[in-house]
Design an enzyme around this catalytic site. Sequence first.
Site, PDB file in Angstrom:
ATOM      1  N   SER A   1       0.762  -1.102   0.242  1.00 52.24           N
ATOM      2  CA  SER A   1      -0.035  -0.190  -0.558  1.00 52.24           C
ATOM      3  C   SER A   1       0.763   1.098   0.188  1.00 52.24           C
ATOM      4  O   SER A   1       0.211   2.166   0.081  1.00 52.24           O
ATOM      5  CB  SER A   1      -1.001  -0.371   1.374  1.00 52.24           C
ATOM      6  OG  SER A   1      -0.226   0.138   2.519  1.00 52.24           O
ATOM      7  N   TYR A   2       2.387   1.179   0.041  1.00 52.49           N
ATOM      8  CA  TYR A   2       3.504   2.530   0.632  1.00 52.49           C
ATOM      9  C   TYR A   2       3.227   3.181  -0.784  1.00 52.49           C
ATOM     10  O   TYR A   2       3.230   2.380  -2.025  1.00 52.49           O
ATOM     11  CB  TYR A   2       4.456   2.027   0.390  1.00 52.49           C
ATOM     12  CG  TYR A   2       4.248   1.216   2.230  1.00 52.49           C
ATOM     13  CD1 TYR A   2       3.474   1.934   3.079  1.00 52.49           C
ATOM     14  CD2 TYR A   2       5.961   1.419   2.740  1.00 52.49           C
ATOM     15  CE1 TYR A   2       3.959   1.191   4.539  1.00 52.49           C
ATOM     16  CE2 TYR A   2       5.711   1.535   3.805  1.00 52.49           C
ATOM     17  CZ  TYR A   2       4.583   1.170   4.652  1.00 52.49           C
ATOM     18  OH  TYR A   2       4.777   1.461   5.997  1.00 52.49           O
ATOM     19  N   GLY A   3       2.679   4.003  -1.166  1.00 51.59           N
ATOM     20  CA  GLY A   3       2.671   5.250  -2.808  1.00 51.59           C
ATOM     21  C   GLY A   3       0.981   5.889  -2.033  1.00 51.59           C
ATOM     22  O   GLY A   3      -0.056   5.498  -2.037  1.00 51.59           O
TER      23      GLY A   3
ATOM     24  N   GLY B   1       2.240   1.041  -4.530  1.00 52.24           N
ATOM     25  CA  GLY B   1       3.464   0.116  -5.052  1.00 52.24           C
ATOM     26  C   GLY B   1       4.556   0.523  -5.484  1.00 52.24           C
ATOM     27  O   GLY B   1       4.953  -0.247  -5.517  1.00 52.24           O
TER      28      GLY B   1
END
Length: 367
Positions: free
Chosen positions: A95-97, A103
Amino acid sequence: MGFFTSTPAAYFNSFSPLNEISLPSSPFKLLKLPPYWPWQKVKIGPLSVSPMGFGTWAWGNQLLWGYQESMDTELQQTFNLAVDNGINLFDTADSYGTGRLNGQSEKLLGKFMREYQGQKRVQNEIVIATKFAAYPWRLTPGQFVNACKASLDRMQIEQIGIGQLHWSTANYASLQELALWDGLVAMYEKGLVQAVGVSNYGPRQLVKIYEYLKDRGVPLCSAQVQFSLLSMGQDQLEIKNICDSLGIRLIAYSPLGLGMLTGKYTPSQLPRGPRAFLFRQILPGLEPLLSSLREIAQKRRKTVPQVAINWCICMGAIPIPGVKTIKQAEENLGALGWQLSSGELLQLENAALESPQRMIQNIFQTR
């Protein structure tokens, strides 16, 4: 009795001296660190990792951390510097972004690993710990396994070091929780991950998933939780004690309290973006703690962040401070190669108690 009940002695005694170490080559000037510290590893389940890892939440996050794709060159250099200096644990999440960059952190990590120019042996020892979000549409074990496969595709690797459930759904979707646990079992049995862990689990739920996985023949190797001098509630202490008793390694995220324990900010000098609101609420009450951090840092000829990170290591946790720049990586690496004394730990403990404000806990953390 002090606020902290465990001693770091056993942790440091677990290191045995190394007679000879061959240091990797680097395009950067290596920091002057005792080589036995970053290169001598600690255990997370079957894996051997550095006493500190680096977090990559900021890689792709424009909203909170101001990421721009123009930063990628320095991020590669930052990654290289970390690996060249013995860091082999990198934490990320699917979930990073933000927005179209969802992604992105995983994509960049995979790219940086492929383009790393150092020794092949060192490259092969890199451990990626990624977290899989408990999105509402991930309702079956198969969907969770597919999430793992998608992360493997983004990073272009064959196996993830530690596959972690990003948060528990026990508070609002208990049936989904069991499906996600079965998903962890499935990805482990399929060999997609070398080990499994959890994130944002409170003490009760941590024991439950440990027992559930144990019955399925899957060891729970790590528990990632917000853990710092600014985030030491009773739940955190209980989680730490549970981890110690069950052989689970505690991974400490936000060891610098999103930057509040760096000493770089004041109530009149706040960071940009959403962090400013939180800092405005907490910073005015942190002077006792920040003053002690500054005092110890000056005496040790270290920086305030280095002292705060070293405290986490002394507590037996593996801190994963975030890095975006070479300068940040160099400073964080300075937290290795030494340890706070018992008197300094007590001083920081008392200062933390004197500071009335605490970091707000993650809303997803369960009991």
